[in-house]
Design a protein around this motif. Structure first.
Motif, PDB file in Angstrom:
ATOM      1  N   ALA A  51       0.829  -1.204   0.000  1.00  0.00           N
ATOM      2  CA  ALA A  51       0.000   0.000   0.000  1.00  0.00           C
ATOM      3  C   ALA A  51       0.865   1.255   0.000  1.00  0.00           C
ATOM      4  N   SER A  52       1.956   1.246   0.766  1.00  0.00           N
ATOM      5  CA  SER A  52       2.863   2.401   0.766  1.00  0.00           C
ATOM      6  C   SER A  52       3.455   2.630  -0.614  1.00  0.00           C
ATOM      7  N   SER A  53       3.917   1.556  -1.255  1.00  0.00           N
ATOM      8  CA  SER A  53       4.492   1.706  -2.593  1.00  0.00           C
ATOM      9  C   SER A  53       3.452   2.221  -3.590  1.00  0.00           C
ATOM     10  N   ALA A  54       2.202   1.775  -3.414  1.00  0.00           N
ATOM     11  CA  ALA A  54       1.144   2.228  -4.309  1.00  0.00           C
ATOM     12  C   ALA A  54       0.883   3.716  -4.157  1.00  0.00           C
ATOM     13  N   PHE A  55       0.947   4.223  -2.923  1.00  0.00           N
ATOM     14  CA  PHE A  55       0.762   5.661  -2.728  1.00  0.00           C
ATOM     15  C   PHE A  55       1.863   6.438  -3.447  1.00  0.00           C
ATOM     16  N   GLY A  56       3.095   5.928  -3.383  1.00  0.00           N
ATOM     17  CA  GLY A  56       4.185   6.609  -4.073  1.00  0.00           C
ATOM     18  C   GLY A  56       3.988   6.634  -5.576  1.00  0.00           C
ATOM     19  N   ALA A  57       3.584   5.493  -6.158  1.00  0.00           N
ATOM     20  CA  ALA A  57       3.352   5.432  -7.601  1.00  0.00           C
ATOM     21  C   ALA A  57       2.152   6.276  -8.010  1.00  0.00           C
ATOM     22  N   PHE A  58       1.107   6.268  -7.186  1.00  0.00           N
ATOM     23  CA  PHE A  58      -0.098   7.036  -7.488  1.00  0.00           C
ATOM     24  C   PHE A  58       0.207   8.530  -7.533  1.00  0.00           C
ATOM     25  N   GLN A  59       0.914   9.029  -6.510  1.00  0.00           N
ATOM     26  CA  GLN A  59       1.226  10.443  -6.451  1.00  0.00           C
ATOM     27  C   GLN A  59       2.206  10.844  -7.555  1.00  0.00           C
ATOM     28  N   ALA A  60       3.174   9.969  -7.866  1.00  0.00           N
ATOM     29  CA  ALA A  60       4.138  10.287  -8.920  1.00  0.00           C
ATOM     30  C   ALA A  60       3.448  10.414 -10.269  1.00  0.00           C
ATOM     31  N   ALA A  61       2.463   9.558 -10.532  1.00  0.00           N
ATOM     32  CA  ALA A  61       1.730   9.653 -11.794  1.00  0.00           C
ATOM     33  C   ALA A  61       0.923  10.941 -11.866  1.00  0.00           C
ATOM     34  N   ILE A  62       0.311  11.336 -10.746  1.00  0.00           N
ATOM     35  CA  ILE A  62      -0.446  12.593 -10.738  1.00  0.00           C
ATOM     36  C   ILE A  62       0.480  13.773 -11.031  1.00  0.00           C
ATOM     37  N   ALA A  63       1.717  13.706 -10.506  1.00  0.00           N
ATOM     38  CA  ALA A  63       2.664  14.795 -10.747  1.00  0.00           C
ATOM     39  C   ALA A  63       2.961  14.959 -12.231  1.00  0.00           C
ATOM     40  N   THR A  64       2.964  13.858 -12.980  1.00  0.00           N
ATOM     41  CA  THR A  64       3.254  13.963 -14.415  1.00  0.00           C
ATOM     42  C   THR A  64       2.114  14.604 -15.201  1.00  0.00           C
ATOM     43  N   PHE A  65       0.946  14.724 -14.604  1.00  0.00           N
ATOM     44  CA  PHE A  65      -0.184  15.365 -15.271  1.00  0.00           C
ATOM     45  C   PHE A  65      -0.196  16.880 -15.047  1.00  0.00           C
ATOM     46  N   GLN A  66       0.661  17.403 -14.178  1.00  0.00           N
ATOM     47  CA  GLN A  66       0.631  18.822 -13.864  1.00  0.00           C
ATOM     48  C   GLN A  66       1.140  19.641 -15.046  1.00  0.00           C
ATOM     49  N   ARG A  67       0.662  20.872 -15.119  1.00  0.00           N
ATOM     50  CA  ARG A  67       1.071  21.774 -16.202  1.00  0.00           C
ATOM     51  C   ARG A  67       2.463  22.317 -15.872  1.00  0.00           C
ATOM     52  N   SER A  68       3.462  21.598 -16.324  1.00  0.00           N
ATOM     53  CA  SER A  68       4.839  21.990 -16.072  1.00  0.00           C
ATOM     54  C   SER A  68       5.638  21.753 -17.336  1.00  0.00           C
ATOM     55  N   TRP A  69       6.672  22.568 -17.532  1.00  0.00           N
ATOM     56  CA  TRP A  69       7.508  22.439 -18.723  1.00  0.00           C
ATOM     57  C   TRP A  69       8.730  21.571 -18.470  1.00  0.00           C
ATOM     58  N   ARG A  70       8.866  21.059 -17.277  1.00  0.00           N
ATOM     59  CA  ARG A  70       9.974  20.148 -16.999  1.00  0.00           C
ATOM     60  C   ARG A  70       9.642  18.752 -17.494  1.00  0.00           C
ATOM     61  N   PRO A  71      10.659  17.929 -17.772  1.00  0.00           N
ATOM     62  CA  PRO A  71      10.393  16.561 -18.235  1.00  0.00           C
ATOM     63  C   PRO A  71       9.555  15.786 -17.231  1.00  0.00           C
ATOM     64  N   ARG A  72       8.619  14.987 -17.728  1.00  0.00           N
ATOM     65  CA  ARG A  72       7.732  14.216 -16.852  1.00  0.00           C
ATOM     66  C   ARG A  72       8.488  13.251 -15.943  1.00  0.00           C
ATOM     67  N   PRO A  73       9.570  12.586 -16.409  1.00  0.00           N
ATOM     68  CA  PRO A  73      10.297  11.729 -15.471  1.00  0.00           C
ATOM     69  C   PRO A  73      10.849  12.483 -14.264  1.00  0.00           C
ATOM     70  N   VAL A  74      11.265  13.720 -14.484  1.00  0.00           N
ATOM     71  CA  VAL A  74      11.789  14.519 -13.370  1.00  0.00           C
ATOM     72  C   VAL A  74      10.694  14.797 -12.356  1.00  0.00           C
ATOM     73  N   LEU A  75       9.490  15.132 -12.827  1.00  0.00           N
ATOM     74  CA  LEU A  75       8.387  15.383 -11.906  1.00  0.00           C
ATOM     75  C   LEU A  75       8.052  14.141 -11.100  1.00  0.00           C
ATOM     76  N   ALA A  76       8.053  12.970 -11.754  1.00  0.00           N
ATOM     77  CA  ALA A  76       7.755  11.731 -11.037  1.00  0.00           C
ATOM     78  C   ALA A  76       8.806  11.440  -9.974  1.00  0.00           C
ATOM     79  N   LEU A  77      10.072  11.644 -10.312  1.00  0.00           N
ATOM     80  CA  LEU A  77      11.137  11.386  -9.340  1.00  0.00           C
ATOM     81  C   LEU A  77      11.072  12.357  -8.164  1.00  0.00           C
ATOM     82  N   VAL A  78      10.837  13.621  -8.457  1.00  0.00           N
ATOM     83  CA  VAL A  78      10.734  14.607  -7.374  1.00  0.00           C
ATOM     84  C   VAL A  78       9.565  14.288  -6.460  1.00  0.00           C
ATOM     85  N   SER A  79       8.432  13.919  -7.039  1.00  0.00           N
ATOM     86  CA  SER A  79       7.265  13.570  -6.231  1.00  0.00           C
ATOM     87  C   SER A  79       7.539  12.352  -5.364  1.00  0.00           C
ATOM     88  N   GLY A  80       8.103  11.296  -5.948  1.00  0.00           N
ATOM     89  CA  GLY A  80       8.379  10.093  -5.170  1.00  0.00           C
ATOM     90  C   GLY A  80       9.392  10.324  -4.071  1.00  0.00           C
TER      91      GLY A  80
END
Length: 717
Positions: A51-80
């Motif tokens: 469940a903990s790992s799922a929360f990390g993956a869930f939040q990281a995916a949401i971060a990639t949907f944000q309106r940002s000009w940075r690469p999506r992998p960077v947003l996922a890593l920062v969120s996680g």
């Protein structure tokens, strides 16, 4: 606006559902990453760690949907990574209520200040604290807390890896931003055919400029069609306005006006073609009629003076747009596009491409974010008020949730944290949407659980399905997303073995407590935009005056002047204008009196400042060449404009009406020198100077309430 009407409007906006373009491939990729992480967690660990790992993956995916000009992998890593740190600290202090509460207040306060770095940073920081409230309730030991933090980070790494391995429309956000800017200019060109004074909203150009900033690594991999088009698009817009405006020499009717309409229609067609090519990565496909209209020699016969120069510049700029947007099609398609570009450029001029804008890397961004947060630690800052407000509400909500006999008390502070924003209408609208979405989501999830009694595997599958729906529908409305995310939390915690005995009523009551705390806090400790409207208006006046003065000053000594000051002043003017418009839109939904600026005065002064910017833009479109005759009177007028608008901005903030005697005196001296032959007669800059004064005087009349209201269609920049 009264409180009752404000609540009604915000509630309606929170419950609004819009039809948006769905992105199913991106949603499937995010859900697949969540399923992969969840499956690995269940295979290697127990359901709690999964469940903990799922929360990390869930939040990281949401971060990639944000309106940002940075690469999506960077947003996922920062969120996680940030969520892993938050959860670890929460676990280490969770056994001691005072210590955990202190951490919660500090972490929430910093999350509130993170809004100073932008919307994406604020959303990620707030979500981290909200999810931390949930994850720390999962049973574990202090030793295993590092395992939980590691698997949360692993969830972010998996989502980042999937973005790299299975890219969906690379550079899609940047392509859309640039294409939207070109499409906006195409629409502007068509509207100028019927309304030579049509307005233009600079937001698409500002968005494209933000999207054009890249890190050194991005600059090496950026597609060719995204290089240079924005800079050319910036130059096209004043040329279009100059070509259409009757003040520049083309009469309202007649053969010259017909020729201008033909050129504007052709420009709109070319810009639309370039926008489509950039958006989809295809070669440019031009309309033969548009190419024929731009290369016809009638321009040399019908248009003279400033309109002719504008037509020639337009042809050169459009050819550069085609060259940078033509993409990587077949050799035949490239040859056809290059031939069309050369045809259009035949009578034009070369326009050098601007270098790319640099975006700092993450490590270099840290001191920038810290400075932005420190800058908000001042009295009267809306961000500081939000940080204080949200940290107090989360602490009170946590204590109330712990005191109530319902269990799962985190629902109250989590609801408050997720709905609170620095702005009133968003906070109240999201509070209503959160409550409505929670009722539906909890009811559906609880009904499924009680009727099917799913085991670990089925609970995991239901949670992944809810996440998929969340990713797919999150942009259609906040209330829709809340239905999915609430059901996701219920299923995931059920998989981890959390007690199912909590009823729908209890969960809804705790959510209602959190929403009410958020709404009460804004009423008690608000950050209204309405009292700051005069300050925003003064900022726009000062920035617009500096831009106009910088443009006029170019005519004084053309050989010795650079254009850097003009460009900087133009960007400041756009920022000030957008800040004013956002503040005005926010103030319209606030239950606060006008505080000295009526709606009529706001509309009239806005129109006047837009006219000031439009006239300065027309003058910019006809900058003299380096060997042109200097106009010394322009330097005196530029200095008068700077001083008068700076003083005028101060008077606006002090609720006084500005006087433009210094500008009138500078123009009177210029006219006197022209009559005696002491000054050169430059009709373009002198006529423009008169229009600048008219716009300033219209501003004062609008502020004083003595001018007639202008129609909304007259908005210009």
């Amino acid at each position: 606006m009264s409180w009752l009407r404000a609540l009604k409007e915000t509630a309606r906006s929170g419950l609004r559902i819009e039809r948006r373009r769905l992105e199913p491939l991106i949603a499937i990729r995010g859900a697949a990453g969540l399923a992969l992480v969840l499956g690995i967690g269940l295979a290697l660990f127990d359901p709690v760690v999964a469940a903990s790992s799922a929360f990390g993956a869930f939040q990281a995916a949401i971060a990639t949907f944000q309106r940002s000009w940075r690469p999506r992998p960077v947003l996922a890593l920062v969120s996680g990574a940030s969520l892993a740190v938050s959860t670890l600290l929460g676990y280490l202090t969770g056994a001691h209520m005072p210590l955990f509460l202190a951490l919660l207040v500090l972490w929430t306060f910093l999350a509130g200040l993170a809004w100073a770095a932008g919307t994406t940073g604020g959303l990620i920081a707030s979500s981290n604290v909200a999810i931390m409230l949930v994850t720390v309730t999962l049973p574990t030991s202090v030793a295993n807390s590092f395992v939980h933090a590691a698997v949360i980070l692993f969830g972010g790494v998996v989502q980042a890896a999937l973005v790299v391995l299975f890219p969906v429309r690379r550079w899609g956000a940047q392509r859309d931003a640039l294409a939207d800017a070109l499409a906006a200019e195409a629409d502007y060109a068509r509207r100028l055919r019927h309304d030579p004074l049509a307005g233009f909203d600079p937001v698409p150009l500002m968005t494209a400029r933000n999207a054009a900033a890249v890190t050194p690594r991005q600059a090496r991999h950026r597609p060719p069609e995204l290089r240079g088009s924005r800079g050319v698009a910036e130059r096209i817009r004043p040329v279009l306005a100059s070509l259409a405006d009757p003040a520049m020499g083309v009469p309202s009717e007649g053969p010259e006006r017909d020729r201008v309409r033909e050129l504007l229609a052709a420009a709109g067609s070319v810009l639309d073609s370039a926008a489509r090519a950039i958006r989809h990565g295809d070669p440019v496909k031009l309309s033969p009629s548009a190419v024929a209209a731009l290369k016809t020699p009638d321009t040399d016969i019908l248009l003279t003076g400033p309109p002719r120069r504008a037509a020639e510049r337009l042809g050169a700029l459009l050819s550069d747009v085609i060259e940078t947007a033509e993409g990587e099609g077949t050799k035949e398609e490239q040859a056809e596009a290059e031939k069309a570009a050369e045809t259009i450029k035949a009578a034009g001029e070369e326009v050098p491409a601007a270098p790319h804008r640099r975006r700092p890397t993450l490590l270099r961004l840290v001191p920038v974010v810290v400075r932005a947060m420190r800058a908000e630690l001042r009295p009267g800052s809306p961000i500081l008020r939000h940080a204080v407000r949200v940290s107090a509400v989360v602490a009170v909500g946590y204590l109330i949730g712990a005191a109530l006999p319902f269990g799962h008390g985190y629902w109250a502070p989590m609801a408050a944290l997720m709905v609170m924003r620095p702005e009133f209408s968003q906070t109240y609208g999201r509070a209503v949407a959160r409550f409505g979405g929670t009722i539906v989501g909890v009811s559906l999830a609880t009904a499924i659980v009680r009727t099917t009694s799913p085991g670990v595997a089925w609970s995991a599958m239901f949670s992944v399905l809810c996440a998929l729906l969340m990713y797919l529908l999150m942009r259609t409305g906040y209330v829709v997303g809340q239905v999915c995310i609430t059901a996701y939390v219920v299923f995931l915690l059920g998989m981890a073995g959390e007690n199912w005995s909590q009823t729908v009523f209890e969960r809804v009551v705790l959510t209602l407590v959190g929403g009410l705390l958020a709404m009460i806090s804004y009423a008690v400790y608000p950050a209204w935009e309405t009292p700051r409207l005069r300050g925003r208006l003064g900022d726009w006046l000062k920035a617009g005056g500096r831009y106009a003065a910088s443009v006029v000053d170019q005519y004084a000594e053309p050989a010795e002047r650079g254009h850097d000051d003009v460009r900087s002043a133009l960007l400041d003017t756009r920022e000030a204008r957008v800040a004013w418009q956002e503040a005005l839109a926010t103030a319209q939904h606030e239950p606060v009196r006008s505080r000295g600026l009526s709606r009529a005065a706001a509309a009239e002064t806005q129109h006047a400042l837009a006219q000031l910017g439009r006239v300065a833009m027309l003058l910019e479109a006809h900058f003299p060449c380096d060997d042109a005759t200097p106009v010394p009177a322009a330097a005196r007028l530029a200095e008068a404009l700077r001083r008068a608008t700076e003083q005028g901005a101060k008077e606006v903030r002090e609720r006084r009406v500005p006087d433009w005697a210094e500008v009138r005196e500078a123009l009177a001296q210029w006219d006197a020198q022209q009559r005696t032959g002491e000054a050169e007669a430059d009709p373009v800059v002198r006529n423009g100077a008169g229009l600048l004064l008219e716009a300033l005087e219209e501003f004062s009349r609008g502020l004083d309430g003595t001018s007639k209201p202008n129609p909304p269609s007259d908005r210009a920049d």
